[in-house]
Write a protein that holds these residues in place. Structure first.
Motif, mmCIF file in Angstrom:
data_model
loop_
_atom_site.group_PDB
_atom_site.id
_atom_site.type_symbol
_atom_site.label_atom_id
_atom_site.label_comp_id
_atom_site.label_asym_id
_atom_site.label_seq_id
_atom_site.Cartn_x
_atom_site.Cartn_y
_atom_site.Cartn_z
ATOM 1 N N ALA A 104 18.974 38.114 -8.154
ATOM 2 C CA ALA A 104 19.349 36.663 -7.836
ATOM 3 C C ALA A 104 18.968 35.702 -7.183
ATOM 4 C CB ALA A 104 20.629 37.015 -9.343
ATOM 5 N N TYR A 105 19.586 36.510 -6.240
ATOM 6 C CA TYR A 105 19.887 35.268 -5.070
ATOM 7 C C TYR A 105 18.145 34.818 -4.660
ATOM 8 C CZ TYR A 105 21.289 33.595 -0.578
ATOM 9 O OH TYR A 105 22.270 33.049 0.744
ATOM 10 N N THR A 106 18.059 35.869 -4.918
ATOM 11 C CA THR A 106 16.483 35.060 -4.441
ATOM 12 C C THR A 106 15.210 33.542 -4.958
ATOM 13 O OG1 THR A 106 15.115 36.463 -5.396
ATOM 14 C CG2 THR A 106 15.618 36.939 -3.803
ATOM 15 N N MET A 107 16.601 33.796 -6.444
ATOM 16 C CA MET A 107 15.450 33.014 -7.288
ATOM 17 C C MET A 107 16.702 31.423 -7.285
ATOM 18 S SD MET A 107 14.452 34.979 -10.348
ATOM 19 C CE MET A 107 15.475 36.492 -10.282
ATOM 20 N N LEU A 108 17.809 31.915 -7.084
ATOM 21 C CA LEU A 108 18.724 30.730 -6.754
ATOM 22 C C LEU A 108 17.712 29.461 -5.854
ATOM 23 C CD1 LEU A 108 22.131 32.419 -7.272
ATOM 24 C CD2 LEU A 108 20.760 31.516 -9.119
ATOM 25 N N GLN A 109 18.037 27.900 -6.136
ATOM 26 C CA GLN A 109 17.632 27.193 -5.439
ATOM 27 C C GLN A 109 18.006 27.214 -4.424
ATOM 28 O OE1 GLN A 109 15.207 25.121 -5.933
ATOM 29 N NE2 GLN A 109 14.637 25.869 -8.291
ATOM 30 N N PRO A 110 17.891 26.872 -2.980
ATOM 31 C CA PRO A 110 15.999 26.963 -2.848
ATOM 32 C C PRO A 110 15.760 28.479 -3.304
ATOM 33 C CG PRO A 110 17.265 26.970 -0.833
ATOM 34 C CD PRO A 110 18.541 27.275 -1.756
ATOM 35 N N GLN A 111 14.946 28.707 -4.134
ATOM 36 C CA GLN A 111 13.924 29.711 -4.618
ATOM 37 C C GLN A 111 13.151 30.429 -2.973
ATOM 38 O OE1 GLN A 111 12.548 29.195 -7.833
ATOM 39 N NE2 GLN A 111 13.937 28.646 -9.259
ATOM 40 N N LEU A 112 13.678 31.545 -2.930
ATOM 41 C CA LEU A 112 12.559 32.310 -2.079
ATOM 42 C C LEU A 112 11.059 33.051 -2.835
ATOM 43 C CD1 LEU A 112 15.106 30.970 -0.548
ATOM 44 C CD2 LEU A 112 14.458 32.239 1.279
ATOM 45 N N PRO A 113 10.974 33.035 -3.464
ATOM 46 C CA PRO A 113 9.922 34.286 -4.308
ATOM 47 C C PRO A 113 9.455 35.304 -3.660
ATOM 48 C CG PRO A 113 8.013 32.047 -4.841
ATOM 49 C CD PRO A 113 10.309 32.163 -4.010
ATOM 50 N N CYS A 114 8.849 35.051 -1.682
ATOM 51 C CA CYS A 114 8.470 35.901 -1.977
ATOM 52 C C CYS A 114 9.452 37.004 -0.946
ATOM 53 C CB CYS A 114 7.770 34.741 -0.126
ATOM 54 S SG CYS A 114 9.030 34.671 0.758
ATOM 55 N N PHE A 115 10.764 36.787 -1.392
ATOM 56 C CA PHE A 115 11.806 37.507 -0.994
ATOM 57 C C PHE A 115 11.995 38.479 -1.800
ATOM 58 C CE2 PHE A 115 12.675 34.901 3.226
ATOM 59 C CZ PHE A 115 12.598 35.964 3.685
ATOM 60 N N TYR A 116 12.108 37.994 -3.014
ATOM 61 C CA TYR A 116 12.380 38.513 -4.333
ATOM 62 C C TYR A 116 11.240 39.752 -4.583
ATOM 63 C CZ TYR A 116 12.507 39.878 -9.060
ATOM 64 O OH TYR A 116 12.152 40.313 -10.225
ATOM 65 N N ALA A 117 9.513 38.933 -4.389
ATOM 66 C CA ALA A 117 9.114 39.841 -4.772
ATOM 67 C C ALA A 117 9.214 41.706 -3.695
ATOM 68 C CB ALA A 117 7.236 39.913 -4.534
ATOM 69 N N ASN A 118 8.966 41.172 -2.177
ATOM 70 C CA ASN A 118 9.538 42.239 -1.660
ATOM 71 C C ASN A 118 11.127 43.568 -1.536
ATOM 72 O OD1 ASN A 118 7.347 41.915 0.243
ATOM 73 N ND2 ASN A 118 8.702 40.147 1.311
ATOM 74 N N ILE A 119 11.701 42.274 -2.050
ATOM 75 C CA ILE A 119 13.060 43.084 -2.552
ATOM 76 C C ILE A 119 13.289 43.648 -3.588
ATOM 77 C CG2 ILE A 119 15.811 42.731 -2.805
ATOM 78 C CD1 ILE A 119 15.780 40.308 -0.760
ATOM 79 N N ARG A 120 12.516 43.242 -4.816
ATOM 80 C CA ARG A 120 11.679 43.717 -5.836
ATOM 81 C C ARG A 120 10.927 45.215 -5.802
ATOM 82 N NH1 ARG A 120 13.709 45.610 -10.307
ATOM 83 N NH2 ARG A 120 14.643 43.185 -11.413
ATOM 84 N N SER A 121 10.845 44.915 -4.882
ATOM 85 C CA SER A 121 9.493 46.455 -4.570
ATOM 86 C C SER A 121 9.885 47.901 -4.055
ATOM 87 C CB SER A 121 8.402 46.122 -3.839
ATOM 88 O OG SER A 121 7.371 47.213 -3.711
ATOM 89 N N THR A 122 10.643 47.192 -2.986
ATOM 90 C CA THR A 122 11.784 48.084 -2.040
ATOM 91 C C THR A 122 13.021 48.523 -2.907
ATOM 92 O OG1 THR A 122 11.875 46.667 -0.356
ATOM 93 C CG2 THR A 122 13.096 47.923 0.303
ATOM 94 N N TYR A 123 13.465 47.788 -3.530
ATOM 95 C CA TYR A 123 14.630 48.366 -4.487
ATOM 96 C C TYR A 123 14.048 49.659 -5.469
ATOM 97 C CZ TYR A 123 16.845 48.253 -9.370
ATOM 98 O OH TYR A 123 17.822 49.190 -9.826
ATOM 99 N N GLU A 124 13.155 49.154 -5.912
ATOM 100 C CA GLU A 124 12.687 50.277 -6.906
ATOM 101 C C GLU A 124 12.177 51.773 -6.470
ATOM 102 O OE1 GLU A 124 12.359 50.162 -9.864
ATOM 103 O OE2 GLU A 124 12.656 47.667 -10.722
ATOM 104 N N LYS A 125 11.502 51.868 -5.248
ATOM 105 C CA LYS A 125 11.533 52.835 -4.317
ATOM 106 C C LYS A 125 12.073 53.116 -3.891
ATOM 107 C CE LYS A 125 7.206 50.679 -1.742
ATOM 108 N NZ LYS A 125 6.810 49.937 -1.315
ATOM 109 N N LEU A 126 13.704 52.324 -3.426
ATOM 110 C CA LEU A 126 14.696 52.956 -3.155
ATOM 111 C C LEU A 126 15.344 54.118 -3.930
ATOM 112 C CD1 LEU A 126 16.660 53.042 -0.449
ATOM 113 C CD2 LEU A 126 17.843 51.386 -1.857
#
Length: 240
Positions: free
Chosen positions: A203-225
């Motif tokens: 959720a932090y990646t989507m709060l202002q200022p948004q950093l969508p590239c980090f959301y995608a990478n953290i989400r992908s790594t989270y799912e694998k983990l």
């Protein structure tokens, strides 16, 4: 032993800054590298093999620089030094001038050498020791610490947010890599990273200022983990 593919040595880091990022290696950056090497020299990670500098310090700094370049945001030696020194207050017993450190405090040393900006960022990113928090047990103390840290990060500005997300993504990927190579991984740490990802960092990646590239990478790594965690949990011997 062959160097891990994900490890970056000092010269490779400098080469990236000069050739790919097109940054000049000035005395400020050189000084940050010098202090980081002094404090983190010989420190290894959870696998007791990988060097902290090569698998965390330099890679996180590279990821921060790449992010700034990808969004066309100006980056100076101050931001680069802050990324290099982001973990410096986690292990401040070994520094260049121990006499001055004991006399004035490491935070004052950072401020004197690199300015208030770098010192402020390092201070915001520092996780306070568990004994500073109340609770009936370590689990409660860890929860209180996490709540305080989240409150600090939510109100932090762009530079702190970028460094913290690069730091967290690197830690998650490292634990994932260790888990994929063998079963000797700290399950509690995997569980904590998943919980904190669910509770805050995604959720932090989507709060202002948004950093969508980090959301995608953290989400992908989270799912694998998450996948490997539950896979390994199912294969663990059941207690009698």
């Amino acid at each position: 032993m062959r160097k891990p593919d994900y490890a970056i040595n000092r010269q490779e880091f400098l080469s990236f800054l000069e050739k790919e990022a097109k940054l000049r290696i000035d005395g400020f950056i050189e000084g940050a590298i010098e202090v980081a090497e002094e404090v983190h020299h010989g420190v290894t990670r959870e696998d007791a093999v990988s060097l902290f500098l090569e698998t965390h310090t330099w890679p996180v700094a590279i990821d921060v620089v790449k992010h700034y370049r990808s969004v066309n945001r100006t980056i100076t030696s101050v931001e680069v030094a802050s990324a290099i020194l982001h973990d410096i207050l986690e292990d401040n017993d070994r520094i260049l001038d121990s006499h001055k450190t004991n006399e004035y405090g490491f935070g004052a040393y950072l401020s004197y050498r690199f300015g208030n900006r770098v010192q402020d960022i390092a201070t915001q990113l520092k996780i306070r020791p568990l004994e500073n928090f109340t609770g009936a047990n370590n689990e409660e103390r860890e929860l209180n610490r996490f709540r305080e840290y989240c409150a600090i990060l939510i109100s932090s500005e762009y530079d702190v947010k970028t460094i913290k997300l690069a730091d967290r993504l690197n830690n998650m990927k490292f634990i994932l890599g260790v888990a994929q190579m063998n079963k000797k991984v700290i399950y509690d740490k995997m569980k904590r990273y998943m919980r904190e990802g669910e509770d805050f960092y995604l959720a932090y990646t989507m709060l202002q200022p948004q950093l969508p590239c980090f959301y995608a990478n953290i989400r992908s790594t989270y799912e694998k983990l998450r996948s490997i965690y539950f896979e390994q949990t199912l294969t663990m011997p059941q207690s009698q």
